[in-house]
Design a protein around this motif. Structure first.
Motif, PDB file in Angstrom:
ATOM      1  N   ALA A   1       0.939  -1.252  -0.098  1.00  0.00           N
ATOM      2  CA  ALA A   1       0.050   0.030  -0.066  1.00  0.00           C
ATOM      3  C   ALA A   1       0.768   1.323   0.101  1.00  0.00           C
ATOM      4  CB  ALA A   1      -1.037  -0.213   1.300  1.00  0.00           C
ATOM      5  N   HIS A   2       2.026   1.148   0.645  1.00  0.00           N
ATOM      6  CA  HIS A   2       2.938   2.461   0.747  1.00  0.00           C
ATOM      7  C   HIS A   2       4.258   2.192   0.664  1.00  0.00           C
ATOM      8  CE1 HIS A   2      -0.578   3.814   2.964  1.00  0.00           C
ATOM      9  NE2 HIS A   2      -0.507   2.728   3.716  1.00  0.00           N
ATOM     10  N   GLY A   3       4.958   3.228  -0.144  1.00  0.00           N
ATOM     11  CA  GLY A   3       6.394   3.054  -0.227  1.00  0.00           C
ATOM     12  C   GLY A   3       7.130   4.522   0.249  1.00  0.00           C
ATOM     13  N   VAL A   4       8.150   4.526   0.924  1.00  0.00           N
ATOM     14  CA  VAL A   4       9.074   5.546   1.386  1.00  0.00           C
ATOM     15  C   VAL A   4      10.316   5.325   0.870  1.00  0.00           C
ATOM     16  CG1 VAL A   4       9.677   6.959   3.394  1.00  0.00           C
ATOM     17  CG2 VAL A   4       7.605   5.706   3.571  1.00  0.00           C
ATOM     18  N   SER A   5      10.665   6.326   0.055  1.00  0.00           N
ATOM     19  CA  SER A   5      11.947   6.179  -0.656  1.00  0.00           C
ATOM     20  C   SER A   5      12.943   7.065   0.071  1.00  0.00           C
ATOM     21  CB  SER A   5      11.998   6.752  -2.114  1.00  0.00           C
ATOM     22  OG  SER A   5      11.433   8.179  -2.160  1.00  0.00           O
ATOM     23  N   VAL A   6      14.522   6.415  -0.064  1.00  0.00           N
ATOM     24  CA  VAL A   6      15.336   6.789   0.798  1.00  0.00           C
ATOM     25  C   VAL A   6      16.664   6.823  -0.227  1.00  0.00           C
ATOM     26  CG1 VAL A   6      14.631   6.614   3.023  1.00  0.00           C
ATOM     27  CG2 VAL A   6      15.648   4.737   1.920  1.00  0.00           C
ATOM     28  N   MET A   7      17.884   7.186   0.623  1.00  0.00           N
ATOM     29  CA  MET A   7      18.981   7.429  -0.219  1.00  0.00           C
ATOM     30  C   MET A   7      19.721   6.019  -0.644  1.00  0.00           C
ATOM     31  SD  MET A   7      20.331  10.556   1.918  1.00  0.00           S
ATOM     32  CE  MET A   7      21.350   9.565   2.680  1.00  0.00           C
ATOM     33  N   ASN A   8      19.424   4.984   0.250  1.00  0.00           N
ATOM     34  CA  ASN A   8      19.956   3.670  -0.315  1.00  0.00           C
ATOM     35  C   ASN A   8      19.248   2.690   0.541  1.00  0.00           C
ATOM     36  OD1 ASN A   8      21.439   3.457   2.435  1.00  0.00           O
ATOM     37  ND2 ASN A   8      22.415   5.191   1.512  1.00  0.00           N
ATOM     38  N   GLY A   9      19.910   1.422   0.430  1.00  0.00           N
ATOM     39  CA  GLY A   9      19.189   0.223   1.003  1.00  0.00           C
ATOM     40  C   GLY A   9      19.766  -0.043   2.523  1.00  0.00           C
ATOM     41  N   THR A  10      20.604   0.571   2.983  1.00  0.00           N
ATOM     42  CA  THR A  10      21.140   0.613   4.130  1.00  0.00           C
ATOM     43  C   THR A  10      20.142   1.490   5.214  1.00  0.00           C
ATOM     44  OG1 THR A  10      23.230  -0.004   3.487  1.00  0.00           O
ATOM     45  CG2 THR A  10      23.166   0.735   5.660  1.00  0.00           C
ATOM     46  N   VAL A  11      20.084   2.686   4.691  1.00  0.00           N
ATOM     47  CA  VAL A  11      19.262   3.465   5.940  1.00  0.00           C
ATOM     48  C   VAL A  11      17.896   3.281   5.670  1.00  0.00           C
ATOM     49  CG1 VAL A  11      21.022   5.650   5.827  1.00  0.00           C
ATOM     50  CG2 VAL A  11      19.101   5.606   4.089  1.00  0.00           C
TER      51      VAL A  11
ATOM     52  N   MET B   1      15.978   2.978   9.223  1.00  0.00           N
ATOM     53  CA  MET B   1      14.761   3.982   9.489  1.00  0.00           C
ATOM     54  C   MET B   1      13.654   3.088   9.827  1.00  0.00           C
ATOM     55  SD  MET B   1      12.828   6.027   6.312  1.00  0.00           S
ATOM     56  CE  MET B   1      12.409   4.613   5.331  1.00  0.00           C
ATOM     57  N   ALA B   2      13.528   1.869   9.028  1.00  0.00           N
ATOM     58  CA  ALA B   2      12.224   1.006   9.335  1.00  0.00           C
ATOM     59  C   ALA B   2      12.306   0.333  10.494  1.00  0.00           C
ATOM     60  CB  ALA B   2      12.136   0.141   8.180  1.00  0.00           C
ATOM     61  N   LEU B   3      13.436  -0.082  11.020  1.00  0.00           N
ATOM     62  CA  LEU B   3      13.712  -0.589  12.359  1.00  0.00           C
ATOM     63  C   LEU B   3      13.493   0.215  13.516  1.00  0.00           C
ATOM     64  CD1 LEU B   3      16.953  -2.742  11.665  1.00  0.00           C
ATOM     65  CD2 LEU B   3      14.833  -3.661  12.217  1.00  0.00           C
ATOM     66  N   SER B   4      13.935   1.449  13.596  1.00  0.00           N
ATOM     67  CA  SER B   4      13.809   2.514  14.360  1.00  0.00           C
ATOM     68  C   SER B   4      12.288   3.044  14.366  1.00  0.00           C
ATOM     69  CB  SER B   4      14.712   3.579  14.136  1.00  0.00           C
ATOM     70  OG  SER B   4      14.298   4.727  13.582  1.00  0.00           O
TER      71      SER B   4
ATOM     72  N   THR C   1       5.242  -1.052   2.733  1.00  0.00           N
ATOM     73  CA  THR C   1       4.618  -1.599   3.754  1.00  0.00           C
ATOM     74  C   THR C   1       3.095  -1.619   3.551  1.00  0.00           C
ATOM     75  OG1 THR C   1       4.230  -1.545   6.335  1.00  0.00           O
ATOM     76  CG2 THR C   1       4.520   0.493   5.190  1.00  0.00           C
ATOM     77  N   GLN C   2       2.428  -2.263   4.422  1.00  0.00           N
ATOM     78  CA  GLN C   2       0.946  -2.187   4.098  1.00  0.00           C
ATOM     79  C   GLN C   2       0.456  -1.292   5.560  1.00  0.00           C
ATOM     80  OE1 GLN C   2       0.187  -3.731   1.575  1.00  0.00           O
ATOM     81  NE2 GLN C   2       1.055  -5.628   1.137  1.00  0.00           N
TER      82      GLN C   2
ATOM     83  N   LYS D   1       5.363   7.437   9.908  1.00  0.00           N
ATOM     84  CA  LYS D   1       6.422   7.407  10.807  1.00  0.00           C
ATOM     85  C   LYS D   1       7.642   7.639   9.998  1.00  0.00           C
ATOM     86  CE  LYS D   1       6.332   5.651  15.344  1.00  0.00           C
ATOM     87  NZ  LYS D   1       6.377   4.738  16.244  1.00  0.00           N
ATOM     88  N   MET D   2       7.660   6.504   9.040  1.00  0.00           N
ATOM     89  CA  MET D   2       9.071   6.616   8.161  1.00  0.00           C
ATOM     90  C   MET D   2       9.022   7.798   7.612  1.00  0.00           C
ATOM     91  SD  MET D   2       9.498   2.722   7.102  1.00  0.00           S
ATOM     92  CE  MET D   2       8.155   2.538   6.339  1.00  0.00           C
ATOM     93  N   ARG D   3       8.213   8.279   6.644  1.00  0.00           N
ATOM     94  CA  ARG D   3       8.034   9.410   5.839  1.00  0.00           C
ATOM     95  C   ARG D   3       8.678  10.596   6.705  1.00  0.00           C
ATOM     96  NH1 ARG D   3       7.399   9.695   1.234  1.00  0.00           N
ATOM     97  NH2 ARG D   3       5.950   8.354   1.049  1.00  0.00           N
ATOM     98  N   SER D   4       7.937  10.792   8.046  1.00  0.00           N
ATOM     99  CA  SER D   4       8.440  11.964   8.700  1.00  0.00           C
ATOM    100  C   SER D   4       9.768  11.962   9.138  1.00  0.00           C
ATOM    101  CB  SER D   4       7.499  11.822   9.770  1.00  0.00           C
ATOM    102  OG  SER D   4       7.792  12.850  10.993  1.00  0.00           O
ATOM    103  N   TYR D   5      10.162  10.613   9.482  1.00  0.00           N
ATOM    104  CA  TYR D   5      11.688  10.493   9.857  1.00  0.00           C
ATOM    105  C   TYR D   5      12.768  10.888   8.727  1.00  0.00           C
ATOM    106  CZ  TYR D   5      16.059   8.498  11.543  1.00  0.00           C
ATOM    107  OH  TYR D   5      17.189   8.036  11.663  1.00  0.00           O
ATOM    108  N   SER D   6      12.095  10.549   7.454  1.00  0.00           N
ATOM    109  CA  SER D   6      13.046  10.607   6.536  1.00  0.00           C
ATOM    110  C   SER D   6      12.912  12.293   6.008  1.00  0.00           C
ATOM    111  CB  SER D   6      12.794   9.604   5.319  1.00  0.00           C
ATOM    112  OG  SER D   6      11.643   9.802   5.010  1.00  0.00           O
ATOM    113  N   ASN D   7      12.102  12.851   6.657  1.00  0.00           N
ATOM    114  CA  ASN D   7      11.749  14.193   5.832  1.00  0.00           C
ATOM    115  C   ASN D   7      11.782  15.308   7.035  1.00  0.00           C
ATOM    116  OD1 ASN D   7      11.295  16.148   4.155  1.00  0.00           O
ATOM    117  ND2 ASN D   7       8.921  16.107   4.255  1.00  0.00           N
ATOM    118  N   GLN D   8      12.800  15.024   7.876  1.00  0.00           N
ATOM    119  CA  GLN D   8      13.209  16.031   8.869  1.00  0.00           C
ATOM    120  C   GLN D   8      12.190  16.179  10.215  1.00  0.00           C
ATOM    121  OE1 GLN D   8      14.437  18.391   5.969  1.00  0.00           O
ATOM    122  NE2 GLN D   8      16.536  18.478   6.480  1.00  0.00           N
TER     123      GLN D   8
END
Ligand SMILES: Cc1ncc(COP(=O)(O)O)c(C=O)c1O
Length: 370
Positions: A47-57, A61-64, A193-194, A201-208
């Protein structure tokens, strides 16, 4: 030998990039970034996708965002790229290394069950080389113990378990778009994620720490950071996603030819990674196998110009970071340790030539393993 180079691009990348160039927004706020997230998530049944700079962060991000941190344990396979383990360490939790299965190279669900403790918050599976891990077994562990199943799907763009795409079966699925992956923008990553609350939460974290219902651009509601993918990367990825299905088909066809050509070779000499029948599609990021004369095979393939790797040089827990610090729990991993000495992989690039090239590769493998 006519092995194509990687990455590949054509006019589609140029068209999407020109769209970005012509606009006043080249950063992560360009509409194309949201479009790509939606396209990728929906291609992957999420349902949702949050893009970021690489497959490590993305993993960190998702774990936190799930609240995993100090005092928690996360089970990870002993064989993977380092990020699968360091993401757990970087959020302050403890990676628990568990062995892989002999045939599939994926996390062993039986050994995983034995490693669960009251501190276990999650199991991070890796779909090694694009072959799906035993998702039904892991779903049972999720039900029995109430722990998250997380998918590090960095190898598994387009792979499926019973027709459901990689990354859509666990609490989240994390992907990498680094240069060597089957879809790439040089660097890049995404979490799918669904769960809408988790995505927010992830979008907010990755966007300050901004919020979608926030008061203004300068209102920050939580401790975030900037992990945004740029519009140029999203532009390239739009084109790469369009091309993925036909490239998967080509690799599938060529792997079929390789298996056919080599099927009479004794399994003691050469055995390819087992693919569970529930794995209804696979990326073929890597063609992995065991070879009795592994070092000779890799040397001869290299001489013939066939891209290959004699596996990782060690298990994850034998990396200096986990040897020097008392930061991990290590279970016995005899298969992982054997894989380091006896397994190999061919890059997906080797699976993208024409039929004659593929037959030539089969011939070189046959010569080298005997
Ligand atoms: C299984 C796995 N997880 C995570 C990553 C990290 O991705 P990135 O290189 O985009 O940080 C990789 C990269 O190779 C990987 O193979």
């Amino acid at each position: 030998m006519q092995i194509p180079s990687w990455p590949v691009s054509d006019n589609r990348e140029i068209e999407f990039i020109q769209e970005v160039l012509a606009s006043p927004q080249w950063g992560g706020f360009h509409e194309i970034v949201r479009q790509f997230e939606q396209k990728f998530a929906s291609f992957h049944d999420a349902a949702h996708g949050v893009s970021v700079m690489n497959g490590t962060v993305s993993l960190e991000m998702a774990l936190s965002a799930l609240g995993i941190g100090p005092g928690d344990e996360v089970i990870v396979p002993a064989i993977s790229f380092i990020s699968s383990a360091t993401a757990v360490s970087r959020v302050g939790a403890t990676p628990v290394f568990v062995d892989i299965e002999m045939k599939s190279f994926n996390l062993d669900p039986i050994r995983t069950a034995l490693a669960i403790t009251p501190k276990t918050k999650a199991i991070l599976v890796v779909h090694f080389g694009g072959v799906m891990a035993q998702m039904d077994r892991f779903a049972e562990l999720n039900e029995a113990f109430g722990i998250h199943i997380l998918e590090d799907a960095a190898h598994a763009h387009g792979s499926e378990w019973k027709k459901k795409k990689a990354g859509s079966l666990g609490t989240f699925g994390s992907f990498s778009f680094q240069n060597g992956k089957v879809m790439t923008s040089g660097e890049g990553g995404i979490v799918i994620t669904q769960d809408e609350a988790l995505a927010d939460k992830m979008r907010s974290y990755s966007n300050q720490g901004r919020r979608k219902d926030g008061e203004s651009f300068y209102h920050h509601y939580s401790l975030g950071t900037n992990l945004r993918l740029s519009a140029f990367q999203a532009a390239v990825l739009m084109a790469q996603l369009e091309r993925l299905p036909s490239q998967m088909e080509l690799r599938q066809k060529n792997v079929g030819i390789l298996h056919q050509e080599l099927k009479d070779i004794d399994a003691n000499l050469l055995e390819f990674q087992r693919v569970p029948e529930e794995c209804t599609a696979q990326s073929h990021y890597l063609l992995t196998g065991w070879a009795k004369n592994r070092d000779q095979l890799c040397r001869k393939l290299t001489e013939a110009g066939i891209p290959n790797t004699p596996f990782y040089p060690h298990t994850l827990y034998e990396n200096p970071i986990y040897l020097d610090q008392d930061q991990a729990i290590v279970h016995e991993c005899p298969v992982a340790e054997e894989a380091v000495n006896g397994a190999f992989w061919l890059s997906h690039r080797a699976l993208m030539g024409d039929e004659a090239t593929t037959r030539e590769i089969a011939g070189k493998i046959r010569e080298a393993v005997q």
